[in-house]
Enzyme design. Structure first.
Site, mmCIF file in Angstrom:
data_model
loop_
_atom_site.group_PDB
_atom_site.id
_atom_site.type_symbol
_atom_site.label_atom_id
_atom_site.label_comp_id
_atom_site.label_asym_id
_atom_site.label_seq_id
_atom_site.Cartn_x
_atom_site.Cartn_y
_atom_site.Cartn_z
ATOM 1 C CG ASP A 136 -22.746 46.488 -25.460
ATOM 2 O OD1 ASP A 136 -22.779 46.296 -26.518
ATOM 3 O OD2 ASP A 136 -23.669 46.258 -24.660
ATOM 4 C CG HIS B 262 -20.029 47.475 -35.689
ATOM 5 N ND1 HIS B 262 -20.115 47.462 -34.483
ATOM 6 C CD2 HIS B 262 -21.244 46.837 -36.432
ATOM 7 C CE1 HIS B 262 -21.238 46.570 -34.172
ATOM 8 N NE2 HIS B 262 -21.699 46.277 -35.266
ATOM 9 C CG LEU C 102 -0.933 43.897 -24.963
ATOM 10 C CD1 LEU C 102 -1.179 44.000 -23.646
ATOM 11 C CD2 LEU C 102 -1.549 44.688 -25.766
#
Ligand code: FPP
Length: 257
Positions: A13, A30, A124
């Protein structure tokens, strides 16, 4: 690193505020945020985490302007192009959680392709939560179960088997950047016993250094999962009880009436 912190999730955020502070449009944040995603994915892979789940587009994000929403779709598309080689090279398994069927056809194809190319990777597990909402995930899981088992009550295991990713049923740590102290409909089921960490840093300013620092800090927290944590042996408890018994007896006596 402490063994128990293996499945980590992040609410990324603060992109909009980061951009606003620089007198730039929100999408600027962004773009910068997408570069931070690459850095944190790389770090998670280096640290041998099991999984990293990133909240990239929520069911509530539809309330943003059409331009911003479309821009986020495009950013995901570009991210897939840019990171594909690195994902393959680092043995990362790529996955998307949510209902993302609204994405443009060409992006859907890239997702399907990368998912299939990395399906046997055992490094991962990178989950992009896209078109994701925790409440919807639980409702979808229940409905999927009912469809196959119309007359059977659902139990814990059956619900977990029907989540978007049945291998991700518990998350060890949820980090939220940007200063707000909420979960915002993220991994509601999987966060039942998660450690939570909130940082004021806006996502575009987040870094590998801060990420590793957080993991280090949280790894020394004691996680009791509803129990009472490390318990002394019975003999040690007796020794301590004896040591304190005199003072306790007088304390208890003083409380008697
Ligand atoms: C929250 O910041 C961020 C999002 C809703 C989008 C997350 C997207 C990225 C981190 C970019 C990388 C994404 C992809 C698909 C590669 P906000 O816009 O709510 O910030 P604000 O709270 O300051 O307004």
């Amino acid at each position: 690193m402490e063994k128990s912190l293996k499945d980590v999730a992040i609410i990324m955020d603060g992109n909009g505020r980061w951009a606003r502070n620089r007198h730039r449009p929100r999408i600027w944040g962004h773009v910068r945020g997408a570069h931070v995603v690459s850095e944190i994915v790389e770090s998670s892979s280096d640290l041998n985490l099991n999984s990293l789940t990133l909240y990239a587009f929520s069911t509530e994000n539809w309330s943003r302007s059409k331009e911003e929403v479309y821009f986020l779709f495009k950013l995901l598309d570009k991210f897939l192009d840019r990171e594909k080689e690195k994902i393959l090279k680092n043995n990362i398994q790529f996955n998307v959680l949510g209902d993302y069927s609204f994405l443009p056809e060409k992006t859907l194809k890239k997702i399907i392709n990368l998912k299939s190319l990395t399906s046997v990777a055992d490094g991962l597990k990178l989950n992009f939560a896209f078109g994701y909402g925790g409440r919807k995930e639980i409702i979808d899981a229940v409905n999927r179960y009912i469809e196959l088992n119309p007359n059977k009550a659902i139990d814990l295991e059956s619900l977990e088997n029907n989540l978007y990713d049945s291998s991700l049923t518990d998350v060890d740590l949820i980090i939220r950047t940007g200063g707000d102290l909420r979960i915002s409909n993220f991994l509601l089921w999987q966060s039942a016993y998660s450690e939570l960490f909130f940082t004021d840093t806006f996502w575009p300013d987040f870094s590998k250094t801060e990420f590793e620092e957080i993991l280090k800090n949280v790894s020394i927290r004691e996680r009791r999962f509803g129990g009472i944590g490390k318990v002394l042996s019975f003999d040690n408890q007796k020794i301590i009880a004896k040591k304190h018994s005199d003072s306790l007896v007088s304390e208890v006596k003083s409380l008697e009436f």
